[in-house]
Design an enzyme around this catalytic site. Sequence first.
Site, PDB file in Angstrom:
ATOM      1  N   ASP A   1       0.853  -1.172   0.000  1.00  0.00           N
ATOM      2  CA  ASP A   1       0.000   0.000   0.000  1.00  0.00           C
ATOM      3  C   ASP A   1       0.902   1.239   0.000  1.00  0.00           C
ATOM      4  O   ASP A   1       2.132   1.135   0.113  1.00  0.00           O
ATOM      5  CB  ASP A   1      -0.962  -0.017   1.196  1.00  0.00           C
ATOM      6  CG  ASP A   1      -2.200   0.822   0.933  1.00  0.00           C
ATOM      7  OD1 ASP A   1      -2.145   1.704   0.052  1.00  0.00           O
ATOM      8  OD2 ASP A   1      -3.220   0.622   1.608  1.00  0.00           O
TER       9      ASP A   1
ATOM     10  N   GLU B   1      -9.823   7.771   3.658  1.00  0.00           N
ATOM     11  CA  GLU B   1      -8.906   7.275   4.680  1.00  0.00           C
ATOM     12  C   GLU B   1      -8.631   8.299   5.760  1.00  0.00           C
ATOM     13  O   GLU B   1      -8.379   9.467   5.464  1.00  0.00           O
ATOM     14  CB  GLU B   1      -7.560   6.964   4.022  1.00  0.00           C
ATOM     15  CG  GLU B   1      -7.573   5.799   3.113  1.00  0.00           C
ATOM     16  CD  GLU B   1      -6.294   5.794   2.294  1.00  0.00           C
ATOM     17  OE1 GLU B   1      -5.257   5.431   2.839  1.00  0.00           O
ATOM     18  OE2 GLU B   1      -6.364   6.167   1.127  1.00  0.00           O
TER      19      GLU B   1
END
Length: 861
Positions: free
Chosen positions: A341, A541
Site C-alpha cells: 500500500d 482514509e
Amino acid sequence: MTIDSGLNKMRRGAAAMAVTATLCTLAACDRQHSIPAVASAETTGAASAIHPEIWPAIAHVPIDDSPIAARLDQLLGSLSVEEKVGQVIQADIVSVTPEDVRKYRLGSILNGGNSGPHGDDFAPAPQWLALADEFYLASMDTTGGKHAIPIIWGVDAIHGNSNIIGATLFPHNVGLGAARDPQLIRRIGEITAREVRVTGQEWTFAPTLAVVQDVRWGRSYESYSENPQIVHEYAGEMVKGLQGEVGSPDFLRGAHVMTTAKHFIGDGGTFEGRDQGDNRASETALRDIHAAGYTAAIAAGAQSVMASFSEWQGRKVTGHKGLLTDVLKNRFAFDGLVVGDWNAHGQVEGCSTTSCAAALNAGLDMYMAPDSWKGLYANTLAQVRSGEIPMARLDDAVRRILRVKLRAGLFEAGKPSSRQLAGQFDLLGAPEHRAVARQAARESLVLLKNAGHLLPLKPALSVLVAGDGADNIAKQNGGWTLTWQGTGTVNAQFPHAESIFSGISAAVKAGGGKAALSPNGSYASKPDVAIVVFGEDPYAEFQGDVQTLEYRPTDKRDLQLLRRLRGAQIPVVAVFLSGRPLWVNAELNASDAFVAAWLPGSEGGAIADVLFAKPDGGVNFDFKGKLSFSWPRTPDQVTANPGAQPPLFALDYGLTYSDAGELAALSEVVPKRNDTSTATGTYFSAGRPGAGWKLFASDANGKRQELAGSLGSAAGNNLNVTAIDRAAQEDARLATWSGAGSTALVIASAAPVDLQREANGELALVFDYRVDAAPSAAVELGMECNDGRCRGAIPIDPQLRSAPRGEWRQFAAPLRCFEKGGADMRSIAVPFALSTAGTLKLGIANVRLDTGRKDVQASCP
Ligand code: BGC
Ligand code: BGC
C-alpha cells in the site's frame, strides 16, 4: 417486521458458521479441537506467530500457464538485476515520468487518489489514455539492449472508474452489501472494467474485502458487510466481473482488468476502528472473519492482493512473513503478486519509505512507492547486491509480476490506445451502464421507518426537497470520487450523474406534481410532504475516522430542520446519506419515514424510483435493501459484537411498503463520553493552549519563556501578547513584535507527538489570523522536534502582507510543507513557531490541525 435481536444473533452465528464450514471443508480443519498450538502460542505471548495449517486450503480454478511457461523462464533468466529491481517498484504518475520509466525500467505506475495526468486530477479522459500510451512506449523501449516489459497501470476504481470525470459511479460497497445480490456485483465489476479500459489502465485496486467490525473506521463504506459470509459471497463475483472467468479467452484482457483483493489482512478489525491501526484478533478470528473475502477472491483467480497498512497483534502486515508468505502464498497457494500500500513499507519495523528489505523478504512482490521510488530503487538494488535480499526472493517476486503480465496478454496487447474499448469515451457513463448503477442504488436503499405507510408517495403532490444533500452529487458519492477524499468538486464536474433532487423533480413532474428545491427548508406555500436529504460529508482514509457514532455531535442543524418541518405538520421523509450506520435516534424520532441511502453514487434518480409510486398509484419499485451492518442503539455501540446489547436494527433489517413501519419513540439520551480525543489536534483555542500544550516566547538564542495565562511580555519586551476577542470574549491573542531581534511565539509540549498519519492524511496546520500591522521583515512559521533536533519552516510574510488590515482570515499550510522543510513528523514537540526579526502586529486564534480542503490543496509557500 420486528426488531428481533435473538434472530439477529442466530443469523449472525449461522453466517459465521457457514464461512467456517466452507473453509473447514476445504481445509479439513476443526476450529474447536485441532488447534491447541494456537491457543498456547497466544497465551505464551508468541502473539503474532502463525499456524498455516489451521488456515484453509483453497480450491482454485486452475489457470493453464502452459502457453507462457517457457517464455516466462526465458525472460526472467535474461533480465539484469537492475531490470528486476525496476519491476518490483511502482511509482505514482505525479512523481515519475515516462523518461524515468525508460531509464529505471519500473514495473508499474499508479495514480493515487489525488493524482492525475500532468498534475491535473480533473484531466479529461483522453489525457489519461494518452499518458497510458506514453508510459507503455517507454517501458517497451529496448534501446541499449534492455528488455521490453509492458508496464502495468493500477487505479483505484473503487466504485466505478471513479477518478474519471463522466464515469458511471456505483454505490459504495456499504450500500451494495445491503442489496444482497451477488449477480449484480458481478455486473458492476464488468462495467467498471469496461470503463477502466476506455482510459487505458489495466489494473484496479479493488475490491476492498474488509469485514469491518468497528464502524468508527472511516473506510467502513468500502466494506460490503460486517458479516464474513456476505463478503465471501460478493468477493468472487466481483473478481469474476472485473477479470473475467479463469479459462475464458478474455480472462484479464479485452474488456477486463486485473483486480486487487485488499487490504490483506484484518484492515476492518483494527483497535477502536483506527485507520492503519492494530488488529488484535486471535489467529482464528483473523481466519474466520477477516479472511472470508480472500478465500473466494483467490479461488476466482484474483491476480493481486494488496498488503494492509494495518498491524496484526502489533506487527505491520506489510512485513509479516507468516501472513504474506506462509498463509497467503503457501497455504492459499496464491500465485499472483502481492502489492504494497501507499508507502506502507516505510512503516514496517526498521524501514523507511526508501529502504525496506524486510517487506520484500516477508513476501511483498511490488512496493507501492509513489514518491519514494527513486531512493527505494537504489537501496533495493544495493540490498540485492549485498545479499540482504536473496536473489531467489527477488526472482520469485519478478516471476510473479511477469507471470501476471503474460497471463494478461500485455506483451502482445499493443499500446493502450490500440486495445479493445480504448478511446470509446462515450462508454463512460453510457446509458446502459448507468441503468445498472441506478438499479444498484435502488436496491441498496434500506427503509428503517415508515409510519402510517407514508411511503410510497403519490407523485401528484407538492414536494419540498430540503437538506444539503438534496442537490449535491459529491455528497451522494462520498470519498474516492474524482478526488481522494471526494471533496472539492461541484455538480458540473459530473456530466453523467443526477442529483437526488433532479430525480425527484423528474418523477414528480411526470406524475403531475411539483417539486421545489430548498436546502434550508424554507417555503412560500406549505408543501404536502418534505423530503430531507442530509448526512455525512465526503471523506476517505483517516479523515473519516470518528470517536462516537452520534451523527454530528456538535451540529444539530439537520435535526432542527426535520423538527421544524414536522412541527409545521408537514410529513417528513428523511433520506440519510452515510458511509456507515450512525446513531440517529433523534433524527428517526423527528421523521415519519427514514431511508438509509448510504452513498448511492451517480444515480440520484434511484431515490425517487423507490420513494414514489407510479402516477396511477401502482408500485414502481419497492424497497429491497437489508442491512449488512447492524444499526447502533446507542452512540457507543461501535462494534459488531453479537454478544453485546442488541442493536437498534439488526443485520437483515429492512422494511418494505407493506410492513408496519411504526417506530416507538427512541431514547435521545447521549451517554457521557470519556473524551479520549488526543490533544494532538488542538494547540490553542478559547484563549488558552490545548491540553498538554503551553504558549512561550522564544528569543534569538532559542531561550523560551512561558507566557502564563497566554499573556505578557517576553524576550526583552520584544514580544508582547495581549487578549483580544474573536468569536468570544478573550478567545484570541494579539502578538506584537517590536523588531529587536528574532523572536518567536511558540506552542510547545514536553511530550512530542507523532503526526505522521496526520501528514500522510493531508491534514494542515490551520489558524485564524488578523493583521493589524504588516510585517516589516520576513516571517516564518515552523514546526520542530524536541530540543530543536529538527525543524521545517515556511515563509508566511507574503500572505500576511497581502491580507487586509484588521480582518480575520484563515491560514492553512499542509503538514507536508513542514515535513519537506525538514520537520520529522514522528516527533513534533513544537507544532507552531511564528518568528520574525521585524515588527508585526498579529491577531491569532484557533491554532489546530484541520482539513480545510481548499487550503490543503494549496501548494507549499
Ligand atoms: C489506500 C489504498 C489505495 C492506495 C492507492 C492507499 O492509501 O489504502 O486502498 O489503493 O492508497 O491510492
Ligand atoms: C493519495 C492516496 C493515498 C493516500 C495515502 C494520498 O495523497 O492520493 O491515493 O491513498 O495519500 O494516505
